[in-house]
Structures are given as C-alpha cells and as structure tokens.
Design a protein around this motif. Structure first.
Motif, PDB file in Angstrom:
ATOM      1  N   ALA A 198       1.587  -8.651   4.351  1.00 58.80           N
ATOM      2  CA  ALA A 198       2.764  -7.903   4.805  1.00 58.80           C
ATOM      3  C   ALA A 198       2.561  -6.406   4.594  1.00 58.80           C
ATOM      4  CB  ALA A 198       4.002  -8.381   4.055  1.00 58.80           C
ATOM      5  N   ILE A 199       1.990  -6.043   3.462  1.00 61.65           N
ATOM      6  CA  ILE A 199       1.714  -4.624   3.206  1.00 61.65           C
ATOM      7  C   ILE A 199       0.764  -4.078   4.263  1.00 61.65           C
ATOM      8  CG2 ILE A 199       0.524  -3.054   1.621  1.00 61.65           C
ATOM      9  CD1 ILE A 199       1.750  -4.649  -0.688  1.00 61.65           C
ATOM     10  N   ASP A 200      -0.276  -4.839   4.583  1.00 59.03           N
ATOM     11  CA  ASP A 200      -1.228  -4.386   5.600  1.00 59.03           C
ATOM     12  C   ASP A 200      -0.545  -4.210   6.954  1.00 59.03           C
ATOM     13  OD1 ASP A 200      -3.243  -4.411   3.746  1.00 59.03           O
ATOM     14  OD2 ASP A 200      -4.058  -6.349   4.350  1.00 59.03           O
ATOM     15  N   THR A 201       0.331  -5.161   7.300  1.00 51.81           N
ATOM     16  CA  THR A 201       0.999  -5.108   8.607  1.00 51.81           C
ATOM     17  C   THR A 201       1.958  -3.936   8.706  1.00 51.81           C
ATOM     18  OG1 THR A 201       0.836  -7.509   8.902  1.00 51.81           O
ATOM     19  CG2 THR A 201       2.534  -6.356  10.183  1.00 51.81           C
ATOM     20  N   TYR A 202       2.825  -3.794   7.732  1.00 46.99           N
ATOM     21  CA  TYR A 202       3.907  -2.817   7.845  1.00 46.99           C
ATOM     22  C   TYR A 202       3.527  -1.434   7.334  1.00 46.99           C
ATOM     23  CZ  TYR A 202       6.675  -6.881   9.057  1.00 46.99           C
ATOM     24  OH  TYR A 202       7.150  -8.004   9.682  1.00 46.99           O
ATOM     25  N   SER A 203       2.375  -1.309   6.660  1.00 44.54           N
ATOM     26  CA  SER A 203       1.904   0.028   6.262  1.00 44.54           C
ATOM     27  C   SER A 203       1.423   0.811   7.469  1.00 44.54           C
ATOM     28  CB  SER A 203       0.764  -0.085   5.243  1.00 44.54           C
ATOM     29  OG  SER A 203       1.225  -0.601   4.026  1.00 44.54           O
ATOM     30  N   MET A 204       1.073   0.105   8.548  1.00 47.00           N
ATOM     31  CA  MET A 204       0.672   0.761   9.794  1.00 47.00           C
ATOM     32  C   MET A 204      -0.467   1.750   9.563  1.00 47.00           C
ATOM     33  SD  MET A 204       4.339   1.381  11.640  1.00 47.00           S
ATOM     34  CE  MET A 204       3.504   2.261  12.932  1.00 47.00           C
ATOM     35  N   HIS A 205      -1.464   1.282   8.768  1.00 43.60           N
ATOM     36  CA  HIS A 205      -2.679   2.076   8.547  1.00 43.60           C
ATOM     37  C   HIS A 205      -2.396   3.430   7.907  1.00 43.60           C
ATOM     38  CE1 HIS A 205      -5.038  -0.926  10.730  1.00 43.60           C
ATOM     39  NE2 HIS A 205      -4.040  -0.966  11.592  1.00 43.60           N
ATOM     40  N   GLU A 206      -1.390   3.455   7.043  1.00 44.84           N
ATOM     41  CA  GLU A 206      -1.120   4.647   6.238  1.00 44.84           C
ATOM     42  C   GLU A 206      -2.391   5.030   5.485  1.00 44.84           C
ATOM     43  OE1 GLU A 206       0.735   7.689   5.048  1.00 44.84           O
ATOM     44  OE2 GLU A 206       2.312   6.198   5.420  1.00 44.84           O
ATOM     45  N   LYS A 207      -2.819   6.277   5.666  1.00 42.08           N
ATOM     46  CA  LYS A 207      -4.084   6.707   5.075  1.00 42.08           C
ATOM     47  C   LYS A 207      -4.028   6.707   3.544  1.00 42.08           C
ATOM     48  CE  LYS A 207      -6.809   7.816   8.628  1.00 42.08           C
ATOM     49  NZ  LYS A 207      -6.072   7.131   9.693  1.00 42.08           N
ATOM     50  N   ARG A 208      -2.906   7.167   3.000  1.00 41.65           N
ATOM     51  CA  ARG A 208      -2.778   7.226   1.536  1.00 41.65           C
ATOM     52  C   ARG A 208      -1.476   6.561   1.143  1.00 41.65           C
ATOM     53  NH1 ARG A 208      -2.619   6.668  -3.281  1.00 41.65           N
ATOM     54  NH2 ARG A 208      -3.006   8.287  -4.859  1.00 41.65           N
ATOM     55  N   LYS A 209      -1.590   5.328   0.672  1.00 39.42           N
ATOM     56  CA  LYS A 209      -0.402   4.582   0.286  1.00 39.42           C
ATOM     57  C   LYS A 209      -0.008   4.933  -1.149  1.00 39.42           C
ATOM     58  CE  LYS A 209      -2.288   0.553   1.448  1.00 39.42           C
ATOM     59  NZ  LYS A 209      -3.395   0.848   2.404  1.00 39.42           N
ATOM     60  N   ARG A 210       1.283   5.203  -1.318  1.00 38.87           N
ATOM     61  CA  ARG A 210       1.836   5.414  -2.659  1.00 38.87           C
ATOM     62  C   ARG A 210       3.140   4.625  -2.734  1.00 38.87           C
ATOM     63  NH1 ARG A 210       0.276  10.603  -1.115  1.00 38.87           N
ATOM     64  NH2 ARG A 210      -1.298  11.611  -2.449  1.00 38.87           N
ATOM     65  N   GLY A 211       3.152   3.565  -3.507  1.00 38.23           N
ATOM     66  CA  GLY A 211       4.326   2.715  -3.495  1.00 38.23           C
ATOM     67  C   GLY A 211       4.705   2.171  -4.855  1.00 38.23           C
ATOM     68  N   LEU A 212       5.952   1.714  -4.928  1.00 37.38           N
ATOM     69  CA  LEU A 212       6.456   0.982  -6.084  1.00 37.38           C
ATOM     70  C   LEU A 212       6.713  -0.448  -5.645  1.00 37.38           C
ATOM     71  CD1 LEU A 212       9.079   3.484  -7.587  1.00 37.38           C
ATOM     72  CD2 LEU A 212       6.691   3.168  -8.257  1.00 37.38           C
ATOM     73  N   ILE A 213       6.236  -1.412  -6.428  1.00 35.18           N
ATOM     74  CA  ILE A 213       6.501  -2.830  -6.183  1.00 35.18           C
ATOM     75  C   ILE A 213       7.400  -3.323  -7.300  1.00 35.18           C
ATOM     76  CG2 ILE A 213       5.509  -5.135  -5.917  1.00 35.18           C
ATOM     77  CD1 ILE A 213       2.930  -3.862  -4.961  1.00 35.18           C
ATOM     78  N   PHE A 214       8.612  -3.786  -6.940  1.00 40.21           N
ATOM     79  CA  PHE A 214       9.566  -4.262  -7.932  1.00 40.21           C
ATOM     80  C   PHE A 214       9.528  -5.790  -8.012  1.00 40.21           C
ATOM     81  CE2 PHE A 214      11.308  -0.119  -6.706  1.00 40.21           C
ATOM     82  CZ  PHE A 214      11.508   0.452  -7.954  1.00 40.21           C
TER      83      PHE A 214
END
Length: 1003
Positions: free
Chosen positions: A470-486
């Motif tokens: 899901a992260i791969d699909t909805y990140s839409m090839h974001e070059k630099r991912k910065r996220g919080l997973i709760f």
C-alpha cells in the motif's frame, strides 16, 4: 453510422425533432432532446443527465471538475484522455478511482506531452503502474484538454475545456469545461477521435526507458537560465506568514490577525485569561509571540510539555521580537536553569519541581503562555498555574476536549478568544493539502484485522507485505519519503518496524520507553537528507500525536483502529504543516473490521453531530465536503466497513448524552440550551429525543434541574413539541406557535406573508389545514394524543387564529416559556439548515433528505398518520408515496421480495404488491396518473439497518406503455400476479447517492 440510422435522421417528428431509433434501451430521442435544451431552448423538457453542461469549480455551488471525472471513471467501460500537463497531486486526486477502474478491467489511453518539461516524472511513473492504462508522449506543443468516456448503450460522454490533470484544475482553479453526451456515431465524436488517433500514432509510448530520458532532460532544463521563464510546478503558499521588511520582521497570517484582535478585546474587557483553539500547523507559537509583543511584558513564561520543542519555541519568539537589549531569553529544563532571564521557556516537569518553582515570586511573570494546554488538568500544571498570579495567561491547544473529565475551559474562565479547527484552517489555506486513502486492512482465509486481532496477526509477514504494498502504491514514487506509522501497541510497533525493514523500507520504532535524546535523534534522522542513517518512517504508538514539529513530513500511515476522532485529527495534523517542496501529504489509513470506524468521517469532515444520516451524507458527498485540493478516497471494502460501523454504532445512549452534555457545559460554563448544541455543532440535540421525551426531561434525569420545575401538563406539551416539531421538516406549525406566543392572535394574511417572504413557501390551504389539525391534537394516533395530554393550541377565528386558553396558561409559566422558546428555535433552525434550499419541492419535501412514513403523511397533508398501514405504498388524497428498501434482508418472505431497482439515475423499475393485476383498482389509479395528476413521490433506503427513514428521491412519472403484468413466487413456489411499472424521475438521482444505494454490502 449505419445506413439505417442515417435514414432515421430524415424524419421530423411532431415536436420538430429528428426521429431516431433506440440503441439497446437508451432513447436516441432523449439525447437529441437534451441537445435541443442545451443549445436551442433551455425551457425545453429533456433528460437532465444527458444535457450539455458547464463543468466548473465552484465551492458555493458544491461543484468540482474532480467529481465529474471521478464519476465518469467509475461508470465508463473505456476512456481516452488528452491533456497537456500532469502533476503528482492531480493523479493523487484520481488514484483510487483509476485503480478501481483497472480492477474492473476498464482500459484507457492517456496522451500528454513533454512540452516545457512541466509534467512531473513521479506522476508519469505512477501512471505506468496502472495495468490497463497506456500512456503516450507527444513531443512538442500540445494544449488539448479533452476527456472521452465510453458507456453502455454505445454512448460517449465528451468533456472538452481548460482542465489539465492537476489538483488545482480539478478542484480550485477557475475552469470552463463543456460536457455532452453523443452516440458513438456522432460527427463531433468522430472528429475528436480522428484527431486523437492522429496524435496518438505519432506519439512515443511511455516506458521506463523513456521516463529516464525525460527526467534527465527535465533536470537539464531546470538548471538552465531558461527554466525561470517556464511555468513552475505549483507549490502551496509558504510560509503561512510573510516577511515584510528587509530585516525579516514577520506579520501575522489571517488566523493570527483575527485572534490578536479577539485577545485585545478580551483584555480590554478586563479578563486575565484566554484560550486559543487552533489546528496544528496554523502558527500558534507565532500567534503567542505576536500577542506577547503587543502586550510588551517585562517578564514572560512559556510552558511546554516536551523538552524537544523548548528551543524551537524560544527561537520563534526571538525572531518575532528581534534584537532587543532589554530582553534576555533563557531555558528552564533539560539540565538548564536560566532563571535570571526575563523571558523564560520552561518544561513543565522541571518547572513544577518545588526547588525550581519556589525561586520565583507569585507575581514574577506579567504574561504566561501554556502550550498544549489540554494537558493542564495534570497535577503538575495545576500546581504551576495555581502558584503564579500573572496579568494575563494564554492557553493554546488544537484539541481542548478531554476524556479524563478535566475541564480545561473552566481553567481559563470560559474565555475562548479564538477557535479555528481543521476544516476552517484548510479553507483558509493555512495548512498543507492532503490526499487520504482509506484502504481495507488484511484479510486471510476470511479473517480480517479487527478490534480483537492479536500481535501475531498484526505483525505477520502477510500484513507487513500488505502495508508495504500500500505504501508503494499510494506513495506515487515519492523520491524522499518521510512518514509516521501509528500502531496500537509497543510490541506491534517494534515487530512491524523490523518486518518493514526486511522488506526494504528504512524504519525505526520509537516508543514511550525511549528517552528524549533517542526520540530527538530519530526525528533528525527522519528529517535529514545528509545522514547516512537517515530514516523514511518512524513507527510509534501515540507518542507523536502532539508536541513534535516535523514540517517536511509527507506521509501519515494509520495502522491502528480509530478509537478517538480527537486522536485521529492530532495524528493527521502531524503532516499538515507547510514546507517548501511539499505540495501535499499522503495519508494511508488501514480500515479493519473496527467498531469505531464511524469516527473516521467525523474526524475527516469535522461534523461532530453524531447524526448517522449526516455521517452517511459526508461519506456519500465525499470531496464536496472538503475545501481546496484535499481529497478523501476509500476502496470498496473500507467504504462498506465504515457504512456498516455507522449502521451498528449506538450513538443515542444515555451515557453518550451525558458525555456530550457535560462537554458543552464545560465549554460554556453554564447549562447549555438546545440551541447551544445546534450552534456549537457539538452534538445533534434531536438525538436526545430518542431516549427522553424533552430536553427538560433529560436535565431532570441528569439532576441539573429539580423535577418540580415543570408540571405534568407542561412536560406533556414539551414532549409534543420535541417529538413532533423539533426536526423542522416543515416550518408551518413552529411559526404559528411562535407568532401566537408573541402576539396571542394573528391574521391569516400575516401568516401568509411571513411564510412567503421569510420561509419561501407559497401559502396553501391544505397545508394550513394540516398545520391546524396537528396543533389541535389531530393527525397523531390516540396513544400519542394521550401522551401529549390531549392539549389544544389554536382557536380558529373569522379573520385568523388565536392561542387557546390551554396554550396561554402554559405560556404564563417562565420555566415552560423558556423551554418552549428553545425547542421552537431549534425546530426553525433545523428547517433553515436542512430544508430551506433549492432542492425543496412544492410539497415541502427536499430531495435526498430522509423522512419517515409518518413525516410523509404530514407533509403530504394527510388527515391522519397512517404509517402503520402504509407498507410499501398507499394511494390517498391523489397522492401515492412509494417506499422501497433497496437491499432486502434474507428474512423477507418470497411474496414480498419485489425486484425494485434503478435502471439508470432517472429510470426506476417498481413492482406493486403481489396479487395485483392491470385491472386492480390501485393499479388503474397509477395508470391514470397523466389524467388525474396523481403525485408519486419515491422514497428509498439502502437497507433496514439504516433505520426507519427513507431518502426522498423525487417525483416519479410512470412511462406509458412500459407497464406489464408478471408474476412472483410465494413461499410454496406458487406464481402470484404482480404489476411492474417503469418510472421516470423528474430529476435524475444525484450520482453519489445513486452509487451508494446500488452498492451491495460486503458479504
């Protein structure tokens, strides 16, 4: 076009229109009539859904280009798009719809260009991921913006205009696009396809290799001098305040300026405390600094909960105040004791220590600021706030509501200086836009993640892969991912982080067990692009809900159930701070079989009424509710889980009533009225009447007023007003009572004038008689009359009406009069809010609002409430209301399992009761509708779990010649006669509600 269909154009019918043949059930004449309406005469009757129309973005009129494109993609069988410009946020707005179209096997072609190298590579790469979509690049200058959608019955909807595939064009820009329907043989469609195919054949197929080449070219273009002449990729407004002098002095943003005025007015009234409620990311710290500068205190104290934001807060104040030799800034906390400074920034854990607090005199500080003041119920905060006696104390929070019974409002003398919640902040463009994706959590062997799932299931390899995919699909090839997973537990956070790392992500679990130093280092690793040990995600439970500032966060992942709308908004808010190079934040919410899923629409759309119908409406209306370019999307299963949770939720319990009552009482500092609830929009007060006869009955039950405050007769009258009129579905009775209470008597002329001028009703004698009948204890059934003490409110006079002696006696009581005024005001407020709009029909019914059978009897001016004998329909007084449960339960008997269904948004197939033939009396009345003027309002609810109310779909007209006698089998398999009608609605059912009603529940 075939020879046969060509000949059909040679015949002119009696209406002056070409006579066309029907292609597979859809009348070509309907299309032709719609074109006549659109291009020749707007008054000409035709099918509204087929008419040419202008597609624009207009928030006031609830219009977005996005909604039209989403609707077409959701229903088409094939599509072709040609646009000049594409951005990530544009594709993000449509991503879920495109994914579902691919899953249905819908094939599409998308033609774009490399012109100006505007198109974002990440957006093109995302399009490459869609299996049923082919993308080609036309090198050179392409300015087309056209969308073609193939539908059943060989029709094509064509949209041509100005809208590219960018979030701004789809949601907020001033755009003009024309949509019209054509058959596949239409000349304009043929011309459009000829040109599309010409460009398509000469275009380059988008491939990974071409994309690499395009990225290199684009990077070269960006580094050349010429790039400054090219249109920039749209960025959000940044920052939320502006530099206005060469020295970098800041001025307040919109929210801050308004709040500063309110704070000034508050102090001018002599108040010494004030509360600011402001969504995360709207600049509360800057606001406090601006206000402090206006007050010019000699000594200031700024209290924070977390050590990590001490220095950031102090830096903000230093920036706002600038160089000032009279101000020294110091820190108390983290091992520092700079108590001699006159502006002190302190952590509450250090300040509350006796050896630290005692160093200050009680009146040492002129101005005290408490950040995250919703924590002020804790003993450490109480100790500090009780100790100091400042000239002014400012509390700031995004979420003042507490679940521990603490009254934060009381601590600040109920002085709410300013309140801007998430939706208002989004509308003011103070926050970053977001794209939310609610997707179904994992299901294995029929078992899905739910409230009781254990850690082994939550951290399994299968679920970890599901999250990663899901992260791969909805990140839409974001070059630099910065996220919080709760997550929901510390163990889950640690194990899930390990699993995701083995799958290629760079994550770290950070929990309450970690020190401030460890947390701060983790945040730095997430923010940095330079550190070799940089992170993509921090996995935590609740420790990052508040008290951290990571502006460049671009993802929020919710891998836990929504237990609280407050916490949901806190976690969402972590990603909404604006930052350069951050056009939006991606929110991925894994929706399991959770009991509290109904909280998701509350949190996303900000409606805290707890009214189930409003929740469903928000889910159905979706992106119409949101301002700006933000979008909300659910996959089919997640959407159904939320609807099921809404159906199952118990939102009218006495325990919830008391919780909501005490919350608003705490906010107001006094016993709230019904209108206080309505205006605050904290809880729908109509829900009270499901368990209590009236609001005073509730207050008596809570021990807020003595039971002897009102007499039995007064309580019976208030029960009548609350149960029959407070919903505001018609203003007539409410208005009559209000006028009689004020004047004692009124003329019919005055009533007519007010109804027409203030309430937009044409005075009708039938409605007037219906009003008087209900107010004189008619219409309702005998049991209800007895519970209302058989009270009569109105006496008829030659020239008008007057209050009855019973009513006048009731009004003589101040306690009754106050409660009376309150419930009458609530009823009229509800009418104004929900029923006084352009969708209201002459019979008082409002399209797509919900009504019970009893409501319908009254609004159709029937003499009595006949809901218990109405069943599916009843013909009376030249009206025939029809009630349909679209998805019938399994327990329904075979003889009543009617096949009632939409054939299209404007066509509805309906069956009479069984044992009816074309010669039956009630059937013949329907067959004579065109001669008699029989009114047939259609009401539909999705299933019985929605309750007793039905959506009003509109007036139905039976189509002559399409009725037929057929059969239905009873429980024994015997054929029973039945009549099937085909109805045409005066107005096609709105698309979102239509989709909702047809959608089958998950099995």
């Amino acid at each position: 076009m075939s020879k046969q269909s060509t000949k059909s154009h040679e015949t002119i019918n009696s209406e002056g229109l070409f006579q066309l043949e029907e292609p597979h059930g859809r009348s070509l004449q309907d299309i032709e009539k719609s074109l006549y309406t659109g291009f020749i005469d707007k008054a000409y009757p035709s099918t509204p859904s087929l008419r040419p129309r202008l597609i624009i973005n207009n928030r006031e009129k609830h219009q977005k280009v996005l909604l039209t494109i989403q609707g077409e993609l959701s229903s088409c069988t094939q599509f072709d798009i040609a646009v000049a410009f594409i951005t990530r946020d544009g594709i993000a707005s449509l991503l879920q719809t495109l994914l579902e179209a691919s899953q249905r096997g819908v094939r599409g072609r998308l033609l774009t260009t490399n012109y100006l190298h505007f198109n974002e590579p990440e957006a093109l790469e995302t399009l490459l991921d869609l299996p049923n979509l082919e993308v080609r690049i036309l090198e050179g200058n392409l300015h087309t913006k056209g969308y073609l959608f193939h539908h059943a019955h060989k029709t094509i909807n064509l949209i041509v205009g100005s809208a590219n595939l960018t979030a701004q064009a789809l949601s907020t820009n001033q755009e003009w696009n024309v949509q019209f329907t054509s058959t596949e043989n239409g000349e304009l469609v043929h011309q459009t396809y000829a040109d599309f195919n010409r460009m398509w054949e000469s275009a380059i197929i988008l491939s990974p290799a071409y994309l690499m080449h395009y990225e290199k070219e684009r990077e070269v273009a960006r580094t050349t001098a010429q790039w400054t002449e090219l249109p920039p990729v749209p960025q959000p407004r940044f920052p939320v305040y502006e530099e206005v002098t060469q020295e970098g002095e800041l001025i307040p943003n919109t929210m801050q300026a308004e709040a500063l005025q309110e704070l000034f007015a508050l102090r001018h009234r002599g108040e010494t405390k004030g509360l600011i409620i402001s969504a995360t990311g709207t600049g509360k710290t800057h606001l406090a600094a601006f206000d402090a500068k206006a007050c010019n205190p000699k000594r200031l104290l700024y209290i924070v909960h977390r050590q990590t934001i001490l220095l950031k807060s102090m830096a903000t104040f230093q920036h706002v105040f600038g160089r000032n030799e009279h101000i020294s800034f110091g820190v108390v906390g983290g091992g520092r004791r700079e108590t001699e400074c006159n502006f002190i920034f302190a952590s509450i854990s250090t300040l509350a220590r006796e050896d630290v607090l005692s160093q200050f005199a009680r009146d040492h500080f002129d101005y005290i600021i408490v950040d995250e003041v919703h924590r002020a119920g804790a003993e450490s905060y109480k100790k500090v706030l009780d100790y100091f006696n400042s000239k002014f104390t400012l509390g700031m929070t995004a979420t003042p509501e507490r679940t521990d019974g603490q009254d934060i409002y009381r601590l600040f003398d109920y002085n709410i200086a300013y309140n801007i919640r998430l939706q208002a902040a989004m509308e003011a463009k103070l926050l970053c836009q977001f794209h939310y994706y609610g997707i179904s959590d994992l299901t294995i062997d029929g078992l899905s993640v739910d409230d009781s799932s254990d850690t082994r299931f939550l951290t399994s390899i299968a679920r970890s892969r599901h999250i990663k995919e899901a992260i791969d699909t909805y990140s839409m090839h974001e070059k630099r991912k910065r996220g919080l997973i709760f997550c929901r537990t510390v163990v889950e956070a640690k194990e899930l982080s390990e699993r995701l790392n083995t799958l290629g992500l760079k994550t770290l679990a950070v929990t309450g067990e970690d020190s401030e130093t460890v947390r701060e280092d983790a945040i730095q690793r997430l923010q940095s692009d330079q550190r070799p040990d940089m992170l993509e995600y921090l996995v935590s439970v609740d420790i990052f809900n508040e008290g951290i500032d990571i502006p460049n966060l671009n993802q929020i992942i919710m891998a836990r159930p929504t237990q609280s709308a407050i916490i949901f908004v806190q976690q969402l808010g972590r990603g909404l701070r604006k930052a350069k190079g951050k056009p939006f934040v991606t929110v991925i919410d894994f929706v399991g079989n959770y009991d509290n899923n109904y909280l998701i629409p509350i949190a996303l759309y900000g409606d805290t009424s707890f009214n189930k119908d409003r929740m469903r409406k928000m889910m159905v209306a979706g992106n119409l509710v949101l301002s700006g370019e933000s979008t909300v999307s659910f996959d089919r299963i997640a959407r159904q889980r939320i609807f099921r949770a809404i159906d199952d939720a118990r939102l009218d319990t006495k325990a919830l009533f008391k919780e909501q009552y005490l919350k608003l009482k705490a906010k107001l500092g006094q016993v709230p009225s019904l209108m206080d609830f309505a205006i605050a929009k904290e809880y729908d007060p109509l829900l009270f009447f499901k368990k209590y006869d009236s609001y005073p009955a509730l207050l008596m039950g809570f021990g807020e007023i003595p039971r002897e405050t009102l007499t039995k007769t007064e309580l019976c009258s208030l029960r009548f007003l609350s149960q029959e009129l407070a919903n505001g579905k018609r203003p007539h009775e409410l208005l009559v009572l209000k006028l009689l209470a004020k004047h004692g008597s009124i003329s019919i002329t005055l009533l007519q004038s007010i109804l027409e001028q203030d309430y937009h009703f044409i005075f009708e004698q039938q409605a007037f008689q219906s009003t008087i009948r209900l107010l004189n204890n008619g219409f309702v059934k005998q049991a209800a009359r007895d519970s209302y003490d058989n009270l009569v409110y109105v006496r008829m006079q030659d020239d008008g009406i007057s209050a009855s002696p019973q009513f006048l006696a009731l009004l003589a009581s101040e306690s009754y009069r106050n409660a009376f005024d309150d419930v009458i005001a609530l009823g009229l407020y509800n009418y104004r809010t929900h029923y006084d709009n352009q969708l209201r029909q002459p019979n008082s019914l409002v399209l797509y609002e919900k009504y019970s059978r009893k409501d319908v009897c009254r609004l159709l001016n029937w003499e009595d409430n006949e809901d218990s004998t109405m069943y599916g329909y009843k013909i009376k007084y030249n009206t025939c209301p029809i009630f349909v449960t679209y998805h019938k339960g399994e327990e329904i008997s075979a003889s009543t399992d009617y096949d009632d269904k939409f054939l299209s948004p404007e066509l509805f197939s309906w069956m009479t009761r069984s044992k009816r033939t074309l010669d039956s009396g009630e059937v013949r009345k329907i067959l004579s509708q065109h001669e008699s003027g029989l009114s047939i309002p259609l009401f539909i609810k999705k299933h019985d779990d929605e309750g007793a109310d039905f959506y009003y779909i509109g007036q139905a007209e039976y189509i002559k010649g399409r009725e037929r006698q057929t059969t239905i089998k009873d429980e024994a398999g015997k054929d029973l006669p039945i009549v099937n009608f085909l109805f045409k609605l005066q107005q096609p059912c709105e698309n979102d509600l239509y989709t909702y009603l047809l959608e089958q529940a998950q099995q």
